[in-house]
Design a protein around this motif. Structure first.
Motif, PDB file in Angstrom:
ATOM      1  N   LEU A  82     -46.333 -62.462 -23.331  1.00 47.50           N
ATOM      2  CA  LEU A  82     -47.707 -62.761 -22.920  1.00 47.50           C
ATOM      3  C   LEU A  82     -48.729 -62.161 -23.883  1.00 47.50           C
ATOM      4  O   LEU A  82     -49.900 -62.465 -23.817  1.00 47.50           O
ATOM      5  N   ASN A  83     -48.264 -61.255 -24.769  1.00 48.75           N
ATOM      6  CA  ASN A  83     -49.238 -60.526 -25.592  1.00 48.75           C
ATOM      7  C   ASN A  83     -49.235 -60.961 -27.055  1.00 48.75           C
ATOM      8  O   ASN A  83     -49.633 -60.220 -27.942  1.00 48.75           O
ATOM      9  N   GLY A  84     -48.740 -62.195 -27.303  1.00 48.90           N
ATOM     10  CA  GLY A  84     -48.815 -62.700 -28.672  1.00 48.90           C
ATOM     11  C   GLY A  84     -47.593 -62.413 -29.532  1.00 48.90           C
ATOM     12  O   GLY A  84     -47.491 -62.919 -30.643  1.00 48.90           O
ATOM     13  N   VAL A  85     -46.647 -61.606 -29.036  1.00 51.21           N
ATOM     14  CA  VAL A  85     -45.384 -61.409 -29.762  1.00 51.21           C
ATOM     15  C   VAL A  85     -44.635 -62.742 -29.714  1.00 51.21           C
ATOM     16  O   VAL A  85     -44.769 -63.501 -28.752  1.00 51.21           O
ATOM     17  N   LYS A  86     -43.856 -63.035 -30.742  1.00 53.20           N
ATOM     18  CA  LYS A  86     -43.176 -64.336 -30.805  1.00 53.20           C
ATOM     19  C   LYS A  86     -42.103 -64.503 -29.730  1.00 53.20           C
ATOM     20  O   LYS A  86     -41.414 -63.544 -29.370  1.00 53.20           O
ATOM     21  N   ALA A  87     -41.954 -65.746 -29.256  1.00 49.29           N
ATOM     22  CA  ALA A  87     -40.914 -66.065 -28.270  1.00 49.29           C
ATOM     23  C   ALA A  87     -39.544 -65.797 -28.881  1.00 49.29           C
ATOM     24  O   ALA A  87     -39.365 -65.890 -30.092  1.00 49.29           O
ATOM     25  N   ARG A  88     -38.602 -65.437 -28.020  1.00 55.86           N
ATOM     26  CA  ARG A  88     -37.253 -65.169 -28.511  1.00 55.86           C
ATOM     27  C   ARG A  88     -36.230 -65.271 -27.393  1.00 55.86           C
ATOM     28  O   ARG A  88     -36.576 -65.283 -26.224  1.00 55.86           O
ATOM     29  N   LYS A  89     -34.947 -65.310 -27.795  1.00 58.10           N
ATOM     30  CA  LYS A  89     -33.871 -65.320 -26.811  1.00 58.10           C
ATOM     31  C   LYS A  89     -33.507 -63.897 -26.411  1.00 58.10           C
ATOM     32  O   LYS A  89     -33.541 -62.983 -27.238  1.00 58.10           O
ATOM     33  N   ILE A  90     -33.133 -63.777 -25.149  1.00 54.86           N
ATOM     34  CA  ILE A  90     -32.626 -62.511 -24.608  1.00 54.86           C
ATOM     35  C   ILE A  90     -31.229 -62.801 -24.071  1.00 54.86           C
ATOM     36  O   ILE A  90     -31.034 -63.752 -23.307  1.00 54.86           O
ATOM     37  N   HIS A  91     -30.254 -61.996 -24.477  1.00 56.70           N
ATOM     38  CA  HIS A  91     -28.877 -62.141 -23.995  1.00 56.70           C
ATOM     39  C   HIS A  91     -28.574 -60.966 -23.070  1.00 56.70           C
ATOM     40  O   HIS A  91     -28.732 -59.808 -23.474  1.00 56.70           O
ATOM     41  N   VAL A  92     -28.151 -61.258 -21.866  1.00 57.47           N
ATOM     42  CA  VAL A  92     -27.854 -60.196 -20.891  1.00 57.47           C
ATOM     43  C   VAL A  92     -26.350 -60.198 -20.616  1.00 57.47           C
ATOM     44  O   VAL A  92     -25.808 -61.176 -20.096  1.00 57.47           O
ATOM     45  N   LEU A  93     -25.704 -59.106 -21.000  1.00 58.65           N
ATOM     46  CA  LEU A  93     -24.266 -58.977 -20.765  1.00 58.65           C
ATOM     47  C   LEU A  93     -24.057 -58.163 -19.486  1.00 58.65           C
ATOM     48  O   LEU A  93     -24.452 -56.999 -19.411  1.00 58.65           O
ATOM     49  N   LEU A  94     -23.467 -58.820 -18.492  1.00 56.47           N
ATOM     50  CA  LEU A  94     -23.227 -58.170 -17.197  1.00 56.47           C
ATOM     51  C   LEU A  94     -21.817 -57.589 -17.184  1.00 56.47           C
ATOM     52  O   LEU A  94     -20.874 -58.255 -17.599  1.00 56.47           O
TER      53      LEU A  94
ATOM     54  N   SER B 145     -12.143 -49.620 -19.747  1.00 55.63           N
ATOM     55  CA  SER B 145     -10.754 -49.652 -19.285  1.00 55.63           C
ATOM     56  C   SER B 145     -10.074 -48.296 -19.484  1.00 55.63           C
ATOM     57  O   SER B 145      -9.126 -47.964 -18.788  1.00 55.63           O
ATOM     58  N   ALA B 146     -10.597 -47.482 -20.413  1.00 59.02           N
ATOM     59  CA  ALA B 146     -10.070 -46.114 -20.584  1.00 59.02           C
ATOM     60  C   ALA B 146     -10.673 -45.147 -19.566  1.00 59.02           C
ATOM     61  O   ALA B 146     -10.373 -43.954 -19.572  1.00 59.02           O
ATOM     62  N   GLY B 147     -11.555 -45.674 -18.693  1.00 58.61           N
ATOM     63  CA  GLY B 147     -12.168 -44.823 -17.660  1.00 58.61           C
ATOM     64  C   GLY B 147     -13.205 -43.852 -18.196  1.00 58.61           C
ATOM     65  O   GLY B 147     -13.555 -42.867 -17.545  1.00 58.61           O
ATOM     66  N   LYS B 148     -13.731 -44.130 -19.393  1.00 56.14           N
ATOM     67  CA  LYS B 148     -14.674 -43.184 -20.012  1.00 56.14           C
ATOM     68  C   LYS B 148     -16.129 -43.427 -19.632  1.00 56.14           C
ATOM     69  O   LYS B 148     -16.942 -42.518 -19.680  1.00 56.14           O
ATOM     70  N   ILE B 149     -16.462 -44.679 -19.312  1.00 48.73           N
ATOM     71  CA  ILE B 149     -17.866 -44.969 -18.999  1.00 48.73           C
ATOM     72  C   ILE B 149     -17.989 -45.866 -17.762  1.00 48.73           C
ATOM     73  O   ILE B 149     -17.046 -46.555 -17.378  1.00 48.73           O
ATOM     74  N   THR B 150     -19.182 -45.810 -17.170  1.00 48.86           N
ATOM     75  CA  THR B 150     -19.605 -46.827 -16.218  1.00 48.86           C
ATOM     76  C   THR B 150     -20.308 -47.879 -17.074  1.00 48.86           C
ATOM     77  O   THR B 150     -21.330 -47.570 -17.712  1.00 48.86           O
ATOM     78  N   ALA B 151     -19.747 -49.072 -17.143  1.00 46.07           N
ATOM     79  CA  ALA B 151     -20.306 -50.077 -18.056  1.00 46.07           C
ATOM     80  C   ALA B 151     -21.741 -50.418 -17.674  1.00 46.07           C
ATOM     81  O   ALA B 151     -22.039 -50.693 -16.515  1.00 46.07           O
ATOM     82  N   PRO B 152     -22.654 -50.410 -18.653  1.00 43.71           N
ATOM     83  CA  PRO B 152     -24.046 -50.757 -18.380  1.00 43.71           C
ATOM     84  C   PRO B 152     -24.280 -52.270 -18.467  1.00 43.71           C
ATOM     85  O   PRO B 152     -23.440 -53.008 -18.982  1.00 43.71           O
ATOM     86  N   ILE B 153     -25.425 -52.695 -17.988  1.00 48.74           N
ATOM     87  CA  ILE B 153     -25.936 -54.033 -18.303  1.00 48.74           C
ATOM     88  C   ILE B 153     -26.544 -53.920 -19.707  1.00 48.74           C
ATOM     89  O   ILE B 153     -27.321 -52.993 -19.967  1.00 48.74           O
TER      90      ILE B 153
END
Length: 252
Positions: A22-34, A80-88
């Motif tokens: 909305l502030n004049g920055v160029k349009a772009r794609k956003i990829h969300v990995l769940l 899978s190694a139980g090291k992290i809680t996977a983020p979005i």
């Protein structure tokens, strides 16, 4: 055929949308990995990491130089190694104005404003996020490493963690070190990861990195810091190093 444009991932579920800032920055794609666990439990909420240069994250066939960060493979292995809680993962594609968007070190940088005022609220309303600062991180490399730091520094009320790989803290006309030196407010609450290689452009970025580290440390900040011998300035090199910040930020 637009289907050919589809970015593919080896882990979790990838959703893509185009956003018109909305502030004049160029349009772009956003990829969300769940994360894999995302659809298993509607009550569960997840931490979020905002990634710059989003087209270089998952799919080498769509990326600059045909190299990728392998963020999906890294998260899959750590989870899978139980090291992290996977983020979005919210991967924000850059535009052809990348150097202006990422290289502006001021708090009123329009790209940062777009993330904070438009993108983050949209992500928090559309997905099961943990929206608080403690669970919100950012990561990038080169100018993306600079802008990841800027985001956490200027908007520390929203972002508590920044991973800056081969960051351009002080390069040509860019000087984020000076911004930190000029700051006189209360100490910020930051979890920081910095690294760099030793070949090519990495050598040119090293003095700025040294200066930033020294400035921050003299003001009582700590960071995880790593120099990777013989590493070049590219996605293949960064892919080998992201397990460390991901583990720091999202440890189980």
């Amino acid at each position: 055929n637009p289907e050919n444009e589809k970015v593919t991932t080896s882990y979790g579920k990838l959703e893509t949308f185009t956003i018109e800032p909305l502030n004049g920055v160029k349009a772009r794609k956003i990829h969300v990995l769940l994360p894999k666990a995302y659809d298993q439990n509607n009550q569960e909420r997840f931490p979020v990491i905002y990634l710059h240069d989003g087209q270089n994250q998952f799919d080498s066939t769509k990326s600059f130089l045909r190299q990728e960060w392998k963020i999906d493979e890294n998260i899959a292995a750590l989870e899978s190694a139980g090291k992290i809680t996977a983020p979005i993962c919210v991967a924000i594609e850059n535009s052809d104005k990348r150097s202006q968007e990422y290289g502006d070190v001021n708090a009123d940088n329009k790209y940062l404003e777009f993330i904070v005022k438009q993108l983050k609220p949209r992500i928090d309303s559309a997905y099961h996020t943990l929206p608080d600062r403690k669970n919100t991180a950012t990561m990038g490399s080169s100018l993306g490493g600079l802008v990841a730091f800027s985001l956490a520094w200027h908007y520390n009320d929203l972002f508590s963690k920044a991973a800056c790989l081969s960051p351009a803290f002080k390069y040509r006309s860019i000087d984020m070190v000076k911004k930190v030196q000029e700051y006189t407010g209360p100490k910020k609450d930051l979890t920081l990861y910095f690294d760099n290689g030793t070949l090519g452009l990495e050598k040119e970025l090293q003095p700025g990195l040294d200066e930033m580290k020294k400035t921050l440390e003299s003001n009582g900040y700590k960071m995880e810091y790593k120099i990777e011998k013989n590493a070049e300035h590219n996605e293949t090199a960064w892919a080998k190093r992201i397990a460390k910040p991901l583990t720091m930020f999202f440890a189980k």
